[in-house]
Design an enzyme around this catalytic site. Structure first.
Site, PDB file in Angstrom:
ATOM      1  N   TYR A 140      66.447  93.549  56.235  1.00 40.45           N
ATOM      2  CA  TYR A 140      67.505  92.900  56.932  1.00 40.45           C
ATOM      3  C   TYR A 140      68.707  91.936  56.225  1.00 40.45           C
ATOM      4  CZ  TYR A 140      63.633  93.349  60.691  1.00 40.45           C
ATOM      5  OH  TYR A 140      62.901  93.750  61.465  1.00 40.45           O
ATOM      6  N   LYS A 190      53.420  99.293  52.183  1.00 40.77           N
ATOM      7  CA  LYS A 190      53.754 100.507  52.239  1.00 40.77           C
ATOM      8  C   LYS A 190      53.709 101.044  50.757  1.00 40.77           C
ATOM      9  CE  LYS A 190      53.664 104.676  54.579  1.00 40.77           C
ATOM     10  NZ  LYS A 190      52.486 105.061  55.515  1.00 40.77           N
ATOM     11  N   ASP A 222      50.974 100.930  58.313  1.00 44.54           N
ATOM     12  CA  ASP A 222      50.695 101.838  59.387  1.00 44.54           C
ATOM     13  C   ASP A 222      49.056 101.782  59.993  1.00 44.54           C
ATOM     14  OD1 ASP A 222      50.025 102.970  57.061  1.00 44.54           O
ATOM     15  OD2 ASP A 222      50.438 104.980  57.488  1.00 44.54           O
ATOM     16  N   ASP A 246      57.912  91.253  61.222  1.00 45.56           N
ATOM     17  CA  ASP A 246      58.503  91.347  62.268  1.00 45.56           C
ATOM     18  C   ASP A 246      57.844  92.236  63.417  1.00 45.56           C
ATOM     19  OD1 ASP A 246      60.543  91.012  64.537  1.00 45.56           O
ATOM     20  OD2 ASP A 246      62.017  92.332  63.608  1.00 45.56           O
ATOM     21  N   ASP A 250      55.105  91.038  66.747  1.00 49.94           N
ATOM     22  CA  ASP A 250      54.859  91.334  67.997  1.00 49.94           C
ATOM     23  C   ASP A 250      53.829  91.980  68.593  1.00 49.94           C
ATOM     24  OD1 ASP A 250      57.800  90.460  68.264  1.00 49.94           O
ATOM     25  OD2 ASP A 250      58.409  91.878  69.284  1.00 49.94           O
TER      26      ASP A 250
HETATM   27  C1  IPM Z   1      62.139  87.715  65.487  1.00 53.90           C
HETATM   28  C2  IPM Z   1      63.244  88.295  65.947  1.00 53.90           C
HETATM   29  C3  IPM Z   1      64.366  88.114  65.159  1.00 53.90           C
HETATM   30  C4  IPM Z   1      64.132  88.994  63.817  1.00 53.90           C
HETATM   31  C5  IPM Z   1      65.745  89.232  65.562  1.00 53.90           C
HETATM   32  C6  IPM Z   1      66.156  88.646  67.027  1.00 53.90           C
HETATM   33  C7  IPM Z   1      66.786  89.243  64.771  1.00 53.90           C
HETATM   34  O1  IPM Z   1      62.762  89.564  66.474  1.00 53.90           O
HETATM   35  O2  IPM Z   1      62.277  86.537  65.166  1.00 53.90           O
HETATM   36  O3  IPM Z   1      60.905  88.158  65.206  1.00 53.90           O
HETATM   37  O4  IPM Z   1      63.972  90.141  63.676  1.00 53.90           O
HETATM   38  O5  IPM Z   1      63.760  88.331  62.948  1.00 53.90           O
HETATM   39 MG    MG Z   2      60.837  89.868  66.084  1.00 53.01          MG
END
Ligand code: IPM
Ligand code: MG
Length: 355
Positions: A140, A190, A222, A246, A250
């Site tokens: 990133y 990885k 993975d 990230d 989620d």
């Molecule tokens: C998170 C979000 C952010 C990230 C995005 C919105 C840039 O997905 O905080 O997880 O990738 O860090």
């Molecule tokens: Mg995120």
């Protein structure tokens, strides 16, 4: 307590409002003063100033004790070049504050087991995972570029880059956190393919010698994404680089029932912590009083714990959330049959009521 507040876009302002409401209730109870200053970032900042993150915002955040953030982004700004998108503001403030460690606890509230995407069987041992995501390095932040080829098509790349020092500082933090929990740490990488992952393994393995009481194991990302669904309770503390963190955070959120339940704390060596729910701006439900404010309210609890060492006040917030869930109140995302569906505002009021 001097707070910079970044409501941001979409549901950001709604959930932040509830977070502040709960913070003010706690402040009254524990007799401290909260001084807040709203600052612009993200899409709203683009609309008002032309850029997602102004120097002024960075300055105010740096001069605060902590920063509370809602969410940024939305379709309206999706066509802008990468460095002018709302997300660039978010990455920018993380970098400017030097908050390299992002703590994302994924905990299943017993009341919400049936809201999880997993069968109750898979959650019989409960779930209490702390994902520690590296936040200011990797793909990133590494060099990114797009070039046009002779035939008119493109080539683009992002560089996943880490230095020993970047890995070391977060690794020490991760071992420290593992020690306060059950002495178990999983490094997710990885390393069978990526050179940066191989460096992570070397550095983490070396540092592990200083923490002999902590059991360290390694898992490919993975496999981790599969194991999180198959047997999530095998994990306690997960340490991983930015992109992997990230993604798997989620994933972990759906095990807890909803993306609306995961808070986060971003910490560095400086004094200013950044606290935000892990969910995005959810433009589809913005302004409809439907958002779940619990992730933001739990982020406020993390703020009290990590930035101000107010452990009782933090516990109070978490207990209040538990009580409201016990009474059967749910926002739409975590509702099941037999529960009482309430909006964002009402959920905030109910939690305040228990404080
Ligand atoms: C998170 C979000 C952010 C990230 C995005 C919105 C840039 O997905 O905080 O997880 O990738 O860090
Ligand atoms: Mg995120």
């Amino acid at each position: 307590m001097k707070l910079a507040v970044i409501p941001g876009d979409g549901i950001g302002p709604e959930v932040v409002k509830q977070g502040l409401k709960v913070l003010n209730a706690v402040a009254k109870k524990y007799k401290f003063e909260v001084e807040t200053q709203d600052v612009l970032m993200g899409g709203i900042a683009i609309d008002k100033t032309g850029v997602p993150l102004q120097d002024e915002t960075v300055k105010i955040c740096k001069e605060s004790d902590a920063v509370l953030l809602g969410a940024v982004g939305g379709e309206k700004w999706d066509k802008l070049p990468g460095n002018l998108r709302p997300e660039a503001g978010l990455l920018g403030i993380r970098k400017a504050l030097g908050v390299y460690a992002n703590l994302r606890p994924a905990v299943v509230f017993p009341q919400l087991k049936s809201a999880s995407m997993l069968k109750e069987e898979a959650l019989k041992d409960g779930l209490d995972i702390m994902i520690i995501r590296e936040l200011t390095g990797g793909a990133y932040f590494g060099e990114k570029k797009r070039v046009q080829l002779e035939d008119g098509t493109y080539k683009a790349w992002d560089t996943m880059i880490y230095s020993t020092a970047e890995i070391e500082r977060i690794t020490h933090m991760a071992f420290g956190i593992a020690k306060k929990r059950i002495n178990k740490l999983t490094l997710v990488d990885k390393a069978n393919v990526l050179e940066s992952s191989r460096l992570w393994r070397e550095v983490v393995t070396d540092i592990a010698k200083q923490y002999p009481e902590v059991e360290l194991n390694y898992m490919y990302v993975d496999n981790t994404s599969m194991q999180l669904i198959r047997n999530p309770s095998q994990f306690n503390v997960i340490l991983t680089e930015n992109t992997f963190g990230d993604i798997i955070s989620d994933e972990a959120s759906m095990i807890t029932g909803s993306l609306g339940m995961l808070p986060s704390a971003s910490l560095g060596d400086g004094n200013v912590g950044l606290y935000e729910p892990i969910h995005g701006s959810a433009p589809d439900i913005a302004g409809q009083d439907k958002a779940n404010p619990i992730a933001t309210i739990m982020s406020v609890a993390m703020m009290l714990r990590y930035s101000f060492n107010m452990l009782d006040a933090a516990d109070d917030i978490e207990k209040a959330i538990n009580k409201v869930l016990d009474k059967g109140y749910r926002t739409g995302d975590i509702a099941i049959e037999g529960t009482k569906v309430v909006g964002c505002e009402a959920m905030g009021d109910l939690i305040v009521g228990e404080i």
